[in-house]
Design a protein around this motif. Structure first.
Motif, short mmCIF file in Angstrom:
data_model
loop_
_atom_site.label_atom_id
_atom_site.label_comp_id
_atom_site.label_asym_id
_atom_site.label_seq_id
_atom_site.Cartn_x
_atom_site.Cartn_y
_atom_site.Cartn_z
N ARG A 135 1.08 -1.34 0.18
CA ARG A 135 -0.11 -0.10 0.03
C ARG A 135 0.94 1.15 0.25
N ASP A 183 -9.72 -2.04 6.26
CA ASP A 183 -10.28 -2.77 5.18
C ASP A 183 -8.91 -3.16 4.14
N TYR A 184 -9.18 -2.01 3.49
CA TYR A 184 -8.17 -1.36 2.30
C TYR A 184 -6.77 -1.45 2.47
N TYR A 185 -6.11 -0.61 3.63
CA TYR A 185 -5.21 -0.49 3.49
C TYR A 185 -4.24 -0.91 5.12
#
Length: 198
Positions: A135, A183-185
């Motif tokens: 990320r 949740d993404y990072y």
């Protein structure tokens, strides 16, 4: 201090523009001399009133962050969001002073801007050890900045009646959005932390 408390009350009722030497002294029941002995001018009083509210709010958050050092970052976010919203709901004077319409007063606009940047830095730095591999850190920090700014605008709109919900609704909406970003990072709570020094 009586003058600061009077200034905050007037500020909440009529905006920062309603705060003046005469209005503050009249509300506090004090002679003009006390104002001149304590503050160089109105901007100095506004700045000190703003700082008092900021210190009260950030002290609460610092305590929460310290108490939650060993729990998953998403849980920390939820508790911080909850604390800020409840703090504003319990003392309605705080939100308009910290995040109200400061247009036309450079000293307040700068403080509002700086507070958002500081909050972003604290949250981003605290979450970075949990960043997923691959990320982008700059994109992550930009997303945190947008989240903090969006939270400020949402709570401001709620305070003036533009968002029809209660404190629990604001907490749920903000936590929902923060969870999507997390949740993404961020790594799942049971995954090993990322070495951010690489």
């Amino acid at each position: 201090m009586q003058l600061i408390d009077a200034a905050i009350d007037i500020w909440v009722e009529g905006g920062w523009g309603a705060v003046s030497l005469r209005s503050v002294c009249a509300r506090a029941g004090l002679n003009d001399r006390y104002f001149r002995e304590s503050f160089a001018d109105r901007d100095t009083l506004l700045a000190e009133a703003w700082e008092q509210v900021r210190q009260e709010t950030t002290a609460t958050l610092a305590t929460i962050m310290a108490d939650l050092a060993d729990i998953p970052p998403v849980a920390v976010l939820h508790r911080v969001i909850e604390a800020v919203v409840v703090n504003f709901a319990d003392d309605p004077r705080r939100a308009p002073v910290l995040f109200g319409d400061h247009a036309g007063c450079a000293i307040l606009e700068r403080r509002r801007h700086d507070l958002i940047l500081v909050a972003t830095e604290v949250l981003a730095t605290g979450m970075e050890p949990h960043l997923r591999k691959g990320r982008d850190r700059d994109l992550f920090r930009s997303s945190v900045l947008m989240t903090v700014g969006g939270f400020v605008e949402l709570t401001t709109a709620w305070r003036v009646g533009l968002v029809a919900t209660d404190a629990a609704g604001i907490i749920d909406r903000t936590t929902h959005f923060a969870t999507i970003l997390a949740d993404y990072y961020l790594e799942p709570a049971d995954a090993p932390a990322v070495d951010t020094q690489r």
